[in-house]
Scaffold this active site. Structure first.
Site, PDB file in Angstrom:
ATOM      1  CB  CYS A 182     -22.654  21.353  45.266  1.00 24.44           C
ATOM      2  SG  CYS A 182     -22.074  21.400  43.531  1.00 24.44           S
ATOM      3  CB  SER A 228     -11.811  24.709  41.713  1.00 22.06           C
ATOM      4  OG  SER A 228     -12.592  24.799  43.068  1.00 22.06           O
ATOM      5  N   GLY A 262     -18.794  19.631  38.162  1.00 24.51           N
ATOM      6  CA  GLY A 262     -17.773  18.167  38.321  1.00 24.51           C
ATOM      7  C   GLY A 262     -16.307  18.594  39.157  1.00 24.51           C
ATOM      8  CB  CYS A 276     -20.520  29.364  43.113  1.00 26.23           C
ATOM      9  SG  CYS A 276     -19.283  30.464  42.638  1.00 26.23           S
ATOM     10  CB  CYS A 297     -19.990  16.266  40.760  1.00 27.14           C
ATOM     11  SG  CYS A 297     -18.493  16.156  41.933  1.00 27.14           S
ATOM     12  CB  CYS A 348     -20.495  19.083  48.036  1.00 29.62           C
ATOM     13  SG  CYS A 348     -18.650  18.757  47.939  1.00 29.62           S
ATOM     14  CG  LEU A 372     -10.680  24.370  54.235  1.00 27.18           C
ATOM     15  CD1 LEU A 372      -9.864  23.118  53.802  1.00 27.18           C
ATOM     16  CD2 LEU A 372      -9.822  25.583  54.503  1.00 27.18           C
ATOM     17  CG  HIS A 373     -16.994  24.298  51.345  1.00 22.41           C
ATOM     18  ND1 HIS A 373     -16.839  25.322  50.891  1.00 22.41           N
ATOM     19  CD2 HIS A 373     -16.660  23.219  50.441  1.00 22.41           C
ATOM     20  CE1 HIS A 373     -16.862  25.253  49.689  1.00 22.41           C
ATOM     21  NE2 HIS A 373     -16.613  23.875  49.431  1.00 22.41           N
TER      22      HIS A 373
HETATM   23  N1  SAH Z   1     -15.599  19.966  42.300  1.00 20.67           N
HETATM   24  C1  SAH Z   1     -14.837  21.466  42.530  1.00 20.67           C
HETATM   25  C2  SAH Z   1     -14.949  22.352  41.325  1.00 20.67           C
HETATM   26  C3  SAH Z   1     -16.418  22.755  41.144  1.00 20.67           C
HETATM   27  S1  SAH Z   1     -17.353  23.572  42.214  1.00 20.67           S
HETATM   28  C4  SAH Z   1     -14.838  21.874  43.791  1.00 20.67           C
HETATM   29  O1  SAH Z   1     -15.850  21.527  44.603  1.00 20.67           O
HETATM   30  O2  SAH Z   1     -14.141  22.734  44.266  1.00 20.67           O
HETATM   31  C5  SAH Z   1     -16.595  25.299  42.437  1.00 20.67           C
HETATM   32  C6  SAH Z   1     -16.973  25.853  43.634  1.00 20.67           C
HETATM   33  O3  SAH Z   1     -18.381  26.313  43.727  1.00 20.67           O
HETATM   34  C7  SAH Z   1     -16.494  25.211  44.855  1.00 20.67           C
HETATM   35  O4  SAH Z   1     -15.724  25.738  45.510  1.00 20.67           O
HETATM   36  C8  SAH Z   1     -17.714  24.770  45.500  1.00 20.67           C
HETATM   37  O5  SAH Z   1     -17.631  24.636  46.835  1.00 20.67           O
HETATM   38  C9  SAH Z   1     -18.776  25.957  45.086  1.00 20.67           C
HETATM   39  N2  SAH Z   1     -19.950  25.789  45.278  1.00 20.67           N
HETATM   40  C10 SAH Z   1     -20.725  24.654  45.064  1.00 20.67           C
HETATM   41  N3  SAH Z   1     -22.055  24.874  45.523  1.00 20.67           N
HETATM   42  C11 SAH Z   1     -22.207  26.234  45.986  1.00 20.67           C
HETATM   43  C12 SAH Z   1     -23.184  26.820  45.960  1.00 20.67           C
HETATM   44  N4  SAH Z   1     -24.616  26.242  46.079  1.00 20.67           N
HETATM   45  N5  SAH Z   1     -23.297  28.251  46.401  1.00 20.67           N
HETATM   46  C13 SAH Z   1     -21.994  28.734  46.332  1.00 20.67           C
HETATM   47  N6  SAH Z   1     -20.871  28.030  46.013  1.00 20.67           N
HETATM   48  C14 SAH Z   1     -21.066  26.822  45.778  1.00 20.67           C
HETATM   49 FE1  SF4 Z   2     -18.841  18.134  43.190  1.00 20.86          FE
HETATM   50 FE2  SF4 Z   2     -17.395  20.398  43.672  1.00 20.86          FE
HETATM   51 FE3  SF4 Z   2     -20.243  20.230  43.759  1.00 20.86          FE
HETATM   52 FE4  SF4 Z   2     -18.638  19.130  45.799  1.00 20.86          FE
HETATM   53  S1  SF4 Z   2     -18.879  21.251  45.451  1.00 20.86           S
HETATM   54  S2  SF4 Z   2     -20.336  18.129  44.558  1.00 20.86           S
HETATM   55  S3  SF4 Z   2     -17.077  18.465  44.588  1.00 20.86           S
HETATM   56  S4  SF4 Z   2     -19.021  19.859  41.936  1.00 20.86           S
END
Ligand code: SAH
Ligand code: SF4
Length: 374
Positions: free
Chosen positions: A117, A198, A166, A341, A110, A114, A221-222
């Site tokens: 993530c 999402s 992604g 997640c 991706c 973030c 949102l976060h």
């Molecule tokens: N890219 C999209 C969808 C994939 S991520 C997005 O960001 O919405 C799906 C969800 O998992 C998102 O809400 C993301 O914030 C959350 N997420 C990512 N890394 C995480 C982690 N380490 N712990 C908990 N949630 C996480």
């Molecule tokens: Fe990509 Fe979603 Fe992970 Fe952010 S949380 S890096 S948008 S997969």
């Protein structure tokens, strides 16, 4: 060779026409593939032999190659697929009492990057094709029907969330036909309310999705303010929170649900203070109909971040709830197989050098520093 998993019903009809067949043959073919899970044209008994022969010459039904399957103690199942070039993607099936959910990937890696993530830390490798997106559902649905020995006509998956690896709205051209296959009555027949995209919040693409294929929308949102969100979700620097919320309001005009789901990953000392919950309330209340889904952060070593303590999450949820915002705390599933997640990693070459970009200074922890409005 045409991969028929790349085609929605409209495109399959056009393909049938090109092969000199009537368009309605496409419906039969589509049902064989998606409803019956067949890849072998020879087995499609109600298709004319001439069509079956043409298909065998020119087409295939090709899902990404399975390279791993892990089943968690709670029944959550994670599949790892090879998508070539050293890239792998993951899909996760989450069984619940009333429904089965599949979490689908849209990209290998991706580009959004973030901070919290694991996929984001890997950098971006490439977009998945429609066939690779649909192929995850095609494979999982039919694999599960077999494993669960479901009676004919009963489906295993009735809920799809584009929450795997992604950013789906950065792969829009492949995403929309994939959604259409999921929704098509001759395909998976999923309700628009049970297909969720999402997104980390790409404003222009939220508007396009609203026009082209409105399904349920979750927005990650976060953070309650731009200063913090700029750090956690780098693409926030482009449009900012106000523009994002405006896009959410516009989306609701066409959405199959009358609320947007806001996902909020709870990071210890970063975005989990009471004042930040109150700032969230001020941000959305009376403006956008929404529900909050608080996600306990799933740590991974390179993130340098910690999960908020359970009591903190509950207290944060309580502030939102008392203000009248429906709030749930996501139950973590599949922890034991790293299927929760943000833990989906696959094996992706880092072509954008995300790991270098990510070794920036740590996020400031004090809420005042993080720019919370007082
Ligand atoms: N890219 C999209 C969808 C994939 S991520 C997005 O960001 O919405 C799906 C969800 O998992 C998102 O809400 C993301 O914030 C959350 N997420 C990512 N890394 C995480 C982690 N380490 N712990 C908990 N949630 C996480
Ligand atoms: Fe990509 Fe979603 Fe992970 Fe952010 S949380 S890096 S948008 S997969």
């Amino acid at each position: 060779m045409i991969n028929l998993l790349d085609l929605d019903l409209e495109a399959l009809s056009a393909t049938c026409e090109r092969l000199g067949e009537k368009r309605f043959r496409a419906v039969q073919l589509f049902r064989w593939i998606h409803q019956r899970g067949k890849a072998d044209f020879g087995a499609m008994s109600d298709l004319a032999r001439s069509l079956r022969d043409k298909l065998a010459d020119q087409a295939q039904v090709l899902a990404p190659a399975l390279i791993g399957e892990q089943v968690s103690a709670d029944g959550t199942t994670k599949w790892l697929f090879d998508v070539g070039g050293g890239n792998a993607i993951e899909s996760v099936y989450i069984p619940e009492a009333q429904r089965g959910t599949l979490c689908v990937s849209s990209q290998a890696g991706c580009a959004v990057g973030c901070r919290f993530c694991s996929t984001g830390h890997q950098g971006f490798s490439r977009n998945l094709s429609t066939g690779e997106i649909v192929g995850q559902l095609w494979f999982a649905e039919h694999r599960l029907r077999e494993r669960l020995a479901l009676p004919d006509g009963e489906r295993a998956i009735d809920n799809v969330v584009m929450m795997g690896m992604g950013e789906p709205l950065q792969n829009y051209a492949a995403l929309v036909p994939a959604l259409r296959v999921m929704l098509d009555d001759h395909g998976y027949g999923l309700s628009r309310r049970r297909v969720t995209v999402s997104t980390s919040g790409m404003v222009a693409m939220i508007d396009r999705l609203r026009e082209d294929c409105p399904v349920a929308l979750a927005v990650s949102l976060h953070a309650p303010d731009d200063t913090l969100r700029d750090q956690l979700v780098p693409l926030n620097r482009k449009d900012g929170l106000q523009a994002l919320l405006d896009a959410c309001v516009r989306y609701l005009d066409a959405a199959p649900r009358d609320f947007i789901t806001f996902e909020y990953c709870m990071l210890d000392g970063v975005n989990d203070h009471d004042e930040q919950a109150r700032a969230l309330v001020r941000l959305v209340q009376g403006r956008v109909s929404c529900k909050f889904n608080l996600i306990p952060f799933n740590p991974f070593p390179e993130s340098g971040l910690k999960r908020s303590p359970r009591e903190r999450v509950l207290q944060f949820a309580d502030i939102l709830q008392r203000a009248g915002l429906v709030t749930t705390v996501r139950r973590t599933r599949g922890d034991d197989i790293a299927a929760a997640c943000g833990q989906l990693a696959g094996e992706v070459h880092d072509r954008t050098q995300a790991s270098r970009r990510m070794s920036r200074p740590a996020i400031r922890l004090h809420p005042a520093d993080a720019g919370v409005r007082r």
